[in-house]
Design an enzyme around this catalytic site. Structure first.
Site, PDB file in Angstrom:
ATOM      1  N   ASP A 108       3.558   3.540  -7.784  1.00 32.78           N
ATOM      2  CA  ASP A 108       2.855   4.057  -6.567  1.00 32.78           C
ATOM      3  C   ASP A 108       3.600   4.061  -5.389  1.00 32.78           C
ATOM      4  OD1 ASP A 108       0.660   4.793  -5.117  1.00 32.78           O
ATOM      5  OD2 ASP A 108      -0.300   3.082  -5.131  1.00 32.78           O
ATOM      6  N   PHE A 129      -7.638  -1.056  -2.515  1.00 32.77           N
ATOM      7  CA  PHE A 129      -8.189  -2.138  -3.397  1.00 32.77           C
ATOM      8  C   PHE A 129      -8.205  -3.423  -2.659  1.00 32.77           C
ATOM      9  CE2 PHE A 129      -6.497   1.459  -5.549  1.00 32.77           C
ATOM     10  CZ  PHE A 129      -7.470   1.852  -6.577  1.00 32.77           C
ATOM     11  N   GLY A 130      -8.080  -3.562  -1.260  1.00 34.64           N
ATOM     12  CA  GLY A 130      -8.218  -5.063  -0.659  1.00 34.64           C
ATOM     13  C   GLY A 130      -7.723  -4.873   1.043  1.00 34.64           C
TER      14      GLY A 130
END
Length: 362
Positions: free
Chosen positions: A214, A106-107
């Site tokens: 996570d 995501f980045g």
């Protein structure tokens, strides 16, 4: 070098850790109800200082006599400035990206500078990954979570895309990359110490009723002297991408996720405990992917039938039992992170009965 610390498992007692060559030996220092401290009852001391001075002069059963006290490994956590302590939104122009450290789903993560002076880590989130307003609300909570084993959030840039998350910089990068690279020479005591550090950070989140969602080696960062800190806590629930859907998303980390969370979205600190058991397997296998050879669907099917990953090669049965405890079907039956922390911190601690043979340990 040596270090005396308060025991996590038995308040009032202490642990003595001694570096002997490449190994670290641990001994339990007990406290008498009537006062006094001892490692073995044949030598009782009024104060810890007296005990240390005695063993500096002679080993008397320890692996070596005590020499230099261990220096602190970590600098105290600080904010970027007194202004960012309560105001976490900063100007994007104040951040300079120096070099790319890594990339995730995501980045990307960069080494950067704040105001051309303070080294920082900068996580950039891909456009559309999460709503800036939702992230800013979460950042208000994350900013207040302060612990030596949590990555400190310094500031954010949410005005425009991509969103910047500014945190303290850790020299070795992610634990996963570290395990697959230069950490391949680490021995079991160091790996267990790293697991204990992660458990300590998670125990703090547990105490504050905060869920990571996570937890995995890729979200632990490593500094000098194998210092480990938990990163990215709380961000997973803000992700709005369809690829991060538990049932069908290609990017959802099924192999790290507890069954009740993967199947029914029931995340809790106990689902984090399950993930921690998986993280231990990453440590002892130096970054191997869990459930090798299995697809995500096969993992869920096998877990439902009672399957658990077998004990990794050369892993002590007592450590494997900790993993199995993390993977109990009923979340309520899994241990707390506080309990996991002291079990791991005391994994190699010697009681007086083992004390005479300390040189043979590890």
């Amino acid at each position: 070098t040596f270090l005396v610390r308060e025991s996590e498992s038995k308040p009032g007692d202490y642990s003595l850790s001694i570096q002997d060559g490449d190994n670290v030996k641990h001994y339990r220092i007990r406290k008498l109800d009537e006062g006094g401290f001892f490692i073995t009852r044949r030598a009782v001391f009024n104060t810890l200082k007296d005990l240390v001075q005695y063993y500096q002069n002679e080993s008397d059963g320890l692996c070596v006599n005590l020499r230099q006290p261990c220096r602190p490994l970590e600098r105290p956590q600080i904010d970027l400035s007194h202004k960012t302590k309560d105001m976490w939104e900063i100007s994007r122009d104040s951040i300079t990206l120096i070099r790319k450290l890594g990339a995730g789903q995501f980045g990307e993560v960069y080494q950067g500078l704040w105001n051309n002076s303070t080294p920082v880590a900068v996580k950039t989130l891909k456009a559309g990954t999460m709503q800036p307003a939702a992230f800013l609300a979460e950042a208000q909570i994350m900013k207040k979570l302060r612990h030596p084993k949590l990555i400190q959030l310094y500031a954010v840039c949410t005005q425009g895309e991509p969103v910047y998350i500014i945190t303290e910089l850790m020299s070795k990068g992610s634990l996963l990359d570290y395990l697959q690279g230069e950490a391949g020479a680490l021995k079991l005591p160091q790996l267990i110490d790293m697991a204990a550090q992660v458990a300590a950070g998670m125990a703090y989140l547990e105490l504050h009723n905060y869920i990571h969602r996570d937890l995995a080696a890729r979200n632990i960062l490593v500094g000098d002297n194998n210092i480990c800190k938990v990163a990215d806590f709380g961000l997973a629930r803000l992700i709005v991408s369809d690829d991060y859907n538990a049932t069908e998303g290609a990017k959802f980390p099924i192999k790290w996720t507890a069954p009740e969370a993967a199947l029914f979205n029931r995340f809790s600190i106990k689902s984090d405990v399950w993930s921690f058991g998986i993280l231990i397997t990453e440590l002892v296998t130096y970054g191997r992917i869990p459930y090798p050879g299995m697809s995500n669907a096969e993992v869920l099917q096998n877990l439902d039938k009672g399957y658990r990953m077998p004990c990794p090669v050369t892993t002590p049965e007592s450590l494997y039992q900790i993993m199995l405890d993390c993977w109990k079907r009923n979340p309520a039956d899994r241990p707390t992170f506080e309990a996991l922390q002291w079990r791991l911190e005391d994994f190699f601690v010697l009681d007086a009965g083992q004390y005479q043979h300390a040189a043979d340990v590890l």
